[in-house]
Design a protein around this motif. Structure first.
Motif, mmCIF file in Angstrom:
data_model
loop_
_atom_site.group_PDB
_atom_site.id
_atom_site.type_symbol
_atom_site.label_atom_id
_atom_site.label_comp_id
_atom_site.label_asym_id
_atom_site.label_seq_id
_atom_site.Cartn_x
_atom_site.Cartn_y
_atom_site.Cartn_z
ATOM 1 N N PHE A 231 36.122 56.783 14.858
ATOM 2 C CA PHE A 231 35.939 57.644 13.845
ATOM 3 C C PHE A 231 34.820 57.630 13.137
ATOM 4 C CE2 PHE A 231 37.403 58.151 9.243
ATOM 5 C CZ PHE A 231 37.710 59.578 9.088
ATOM 6 N N PHE A 232 34.179 56.392 12.717
ATOM 7 C CA PHE A 232 33.148 56.165 12.045
ATOM 8 C C PHE A 232 31.893 56.546 12.880
ATOM 9 C CE2 PHE A 232 36.373 53.185 10.369
ATOM 10 C CZ PHE A 232 36.586 53.851 9.020
ATOM 11 N N THR A 233 32.115 56.283 14.013
ATOM 12 C CA THR A 233 30.589 56.734 14.886
ATOM 13 C C THR A 233 30.440 58.089 14.648
ATOM 14 O OG1 THR A 233 31.471 55.234 16.757
ATOM 15 C CG2 THR A 233 29.884 57.142 17.192
ATOM 16 N N ILE A 234 31.338 59.090 14.451
ATOM 17 C CA ILE A 234 31.091 60.613 14.096
ATOM 18 C C ILE A 234 30.481 60.644 12.789
ATOM 19 C CG2 ILE A 234 32.134 62.954 13.659
ATOM 20 C CD1 ILE A 234 34.370 61.864 15.667
ATOM 21 N N TYR A 235 30.913 60.033 11.957
ATOM 22 C CA TYR A 235 30.341 60.012 10.672
ATOM 23 C C TYR A 235 28.789 59.252 10.553
ATOM 24 C CZ TYR A 235 34.287 62.316 8.391
ATOM 25 O OH TYR A 235 35.219 63.052 7.911
ATOM 26 N N ALA A 236 28.787 58.619 11.415
ATOM 27 C CA ALA A 236 27.514 57.786 11.375
ATOM 28 C C ALA A 236 26.203 58.788 11.705
ATOM 29 C CB ALA A 236 27.266 56.868 12.529
ATOM 30 N N LYS A 237 26.765 59.860 12.435
ATOM 31 C CA LYS A 237 25.710 61.106 12.804
ATOM 32 C C LYS A 237 25.359 62.162 11.630
ATOM 33 C CE LYS A 237 27.365 60.559 17.708
ATOM 34 N NZ LYS A 237 28.027 61.417 18.648
ATOM 35 N N SER A 238 26.279 61.964 10.502
ATOM 36 C CA SER A 238 26.074 62.759 9.709
ATOM 37 C C SER A 238 25.514 62.041 8.447
ATOM 38 C CB SER A 238 27.401 63.329 9.178
ATOM 39 O OG SER A 238 28.277 63.902 10.307
ATOM 40 N N ASP A 239 24.090 62.180 8.232
ATOM 41 C CA ASP A 239 23.405 61.596 7.167
ATOM 42 C C ASP A 239 23.585 62.004 5.793
ATOM 43 O OD1 ASP A 239 22.033 60.049 9.125
ATOM 44 O OD2 ASP A 239 20.347 61.551 9.422
ATOM 45 N N GLY A 240 24.106 63.213 5.573
ATOM 46 C CA GLY A 240 24.224 63.630 4.365
ATOM 47 C C GLY A 240 25.666 63.537 3.618
ATOM 48 N N VAL A 241 26.504 63.103 4.490
ATOM 49 C CA VAL A 241 27.953 62.964 3.954
ATOM 50 C C VAL A 241 28.123 62.073 2.755
ATOM 51 C CG1 VAL A 241 30.388 62.516 4.645
ATOM 52 C CG2 VAL A 241 28.747 64.040 6.120
ATOM 53 N N TRP A 242 28.703 62.299 1.815
ATOM 54 C CA TRP A 242 28.752 61.427 0.905
ATOM 55 C C TRP A 242 30.323 61.342 0.344
ATOM 56 C CZ3 TRP A 242 25.456 57.951 -1.102
ATOM 57 C CH2 TRP A 242 25.896 57.441 -2.266
ATOM 58 N N VAL A 243 30.792 60.159 -0.094
ATOM 59 C CA VAL A 243 32.221 60.335 -0.524
ATOM 60 C C VAL A 243 32.471 59.723 -1.969
ATOM 61 C CG1 VAL A 243 33.130 60.140 1.899
ATOM 62 C CG2 VAL A 243 32.849 58.055 0.731
ATOM 63 N N THR A 244 33.638 59.950 -2.502
ATOM 64 C CA THR A 244 33.814 59.498 -3.950
ATOM 65 C C THR A 244 35.332 59.371 -3.721
ATOM 66 O OG1 THR A 244 33.561 59.752 -6.059
ATOM 67 C CG2 THR A 244 33.948 61.674 -4.892
ATOM 68 N N THR A 245 35.787 58.630 -4.780
ATOM 69 C CA THR A 245 37.468 58.590 -5.120
ATOM 70 C C THR A 245 37.905 59.627 -5.784
ATOM 71 O OG1 THR A 245 37.037 57.155 -7.001
ATOM 72 C CG2 THR A 245 37.325 55.831 -4.814
ATOM 73 N N ALA A 246 39.043 60.099 -5.486
ATOM 74 C CA ALA A 246 39.758 61.182 -6.314
ATOM 75 C C ALA A 246 41.388 61.200 -6.452
ATOM 76 C CB ALA A 246 39.260 62.476 -5.697
ATOM 77 N N TRP A 247 41.963 61.951 -7.086
ATOM 78 C CA TRP A 247 43.289 62.000 -7.110
ATOM 79 C C TRP A 247 43.864 63.129 -6.793
ATOM 80 C CZ3 TRP A 247 46.893 57.924 -7.763
ATOM 81 C CH2 TRP A 247 46.188 56.482 -8.112
ATOM 82 N N LEU A 248 44.884 63.438 -5.901
ATOM 83 C CA LEU A 248 45.309 64.639 -5.506
ATOM 84 C C LEU A 248 47.031 64.497 -5.478
ATOM 85 C CD1 LEU A 248 45.127 67.756 -4.525
ATOM 86 C CD2 LEU A 248 44.716 66.718 -2.270
ATOM 87 N N GLU A 249 47.605 65.386 -6.314
ATOM 88 C CA GLU A 249 49.036 65.425 -6.151
ATOM 89 C C GLU A 249 49.796 63.939 -6.090
ATOM 90 O OE1 GLU A 249 49.708 67.365 -2.446
ATOM 91 O OE2 GLU A 249 48.741 69.295 -3.177
ATOM 92 N N GLY A 250 49.083 62.991 -7.248
ATOM 93 C CA GLY A 250 49.883 61.765 -7.192
ATOM 94 C C GLY A 250 49.240 61.021 -6.158
ATOM 95 N N ARG A 251 48.199 61.201 -5.333
ATOM 96 C CA ARG A 251 47.588 60.345 -4.200
ATOM 97 C C ARG A 251 46.377 60.071 -4.681
ATOM 98 N NH1 ARG A 251 50.777 64.297 -0.776
ATOM 99 N NH2 ARG A 251 52.215 63.165 0.582
#
Length: 311
Positions: A231-251
């Protein structure tokens, strides 16, 4: 020997379901509001397609695809709602006059616009039949006759549920409180986000439980640390992807931005943990319509510095 004719052949099955994929966003708009959750709504959509594929084996004739899929989705959602002990809809009363044409009056159009703009979670406060009718008419703009056919009620009953549902939805929106400020992110998710944004894929793989599972809509599930690690190999090819924590529907979820400068996330993923290790990953990369109606509350944390909290 059965007198039933031959079932729909496999090639036609695959062709029909491929065509039906175009209906997924619309099905999700219906199911998410019916369930009061964008996540639960997508689960119903997934189940709908699984059930439809199986059902085609028993059919002798090709069904009208759109109403057939909506009926499967509607019935599945109702099964889940009933299992949660959600009360049944109230008895039908005298129907009110509801317009059903392309040139609706301004008040009618305002009601429809308000329904579209209503938060997904608020629909759960409506009785089930009111909820279904409001979504089908005001959100998806279905004709009254087709709504009646889907719900197996009369057109007059549809009008009655629509009138009462609209009135109730106005009350709900009038008394709704703003979304609460995002909660503090957990240390585990902050660690995941930090490693992800540093592109430390080996560090992320080390967080996986041996029996971890990965679910991505439209793709076969993966299981086991070795397989899910891809799964992470796919994201390793996407240089611009950026993530952050969030809350949604109590999750607590992870908002994913295609580029760090994007004004809002394109989709999200969420994780389940067991004894400090990741046991389950749900990634919505391939069904981004799920995020269209998601009320994400972003969290500012160490792993995503530079991003602001917002929706």
């Amino acid at each position: 020997m059965s007198d039933r004719g031959p079932a729909v052949d496999r090639d036609r099955q695959e062709g029909l379901l491929a065509l039906a994929v175009a209906l997924r966003p619309e099905l999700h708009r219906y199911c998410s509001r019916l369930m009061g959750s964008v996540i639960d709504g997508e689960d119903v959509v997934q189940d709908t397609f699984a059930r439809a594929f199986i059902a085609l084996d028993e059919l002798c004739e090709v069904p009208q695809l759109r109403p057939w899929l909506f009926r499967i989705a509607h019935n599945r959602a109702l099964d889940l709602l009933r299992s949660r002990a959600v009360r049944a809809a109230e008895p039908i009363e005298a129907a009110l006059e509801i317009v059903d044409d392309a040139e609706a009056d301004p008040v009618e159009m305002l009601m429809r616009r308000q329904a579209v703009q209503t938060a997904v979670s608020r629909f759960a406060e409506l009785p089930i039949l009111q909820r279904s009718v409001i979504i089908l008419k005001d959100v998806l703009d279905e004709p009254l006759a087709e709504i009646a056919s889907l719900l197996d009620i009369t057109v007059d009953a549809v009008k009655g549920h629509l009138a009462r549902g609209r009135a109730r939805l106005r009350e709900i929106n009038a008394h709704a409180t703003p979304l609460p400020d995002a909660r503090i992110a957990s240390a585990a998710v902050v660690r995941y986000v930090t490693l992800f944004n540093k592109r430390d894929w080996d560090g992320l793989r080390a967080l996986l439980a041996d029996d971890v599972k990965l679910h991505q809509s439209l793709h076969s599930p993966r299981s086991g640390a070795a397989d899910v690690g891809m799964f992470f190999t796919i994201y390793a090819k996407s240089d611009g992807v950026w993530v952050t924590t969030a809350w949604l529907e109590g999750r607590e979820v992870i908002a994913v931005f295609e580029q760090r400068s994007d004004p809002k996330p394109g989709y999200f993923m969420w994780l389940e943990w067991r004894e400090g290790r990741i046991s389950f990953i749900r990634d919505y990369r391939y069904v981004r319509y799920v995020a269209d109606d998601a009320e994400l509350s972003l969290v500012e944390d160490a792993g995503s510095s530079g991003r602001s909290t917002g929706h």
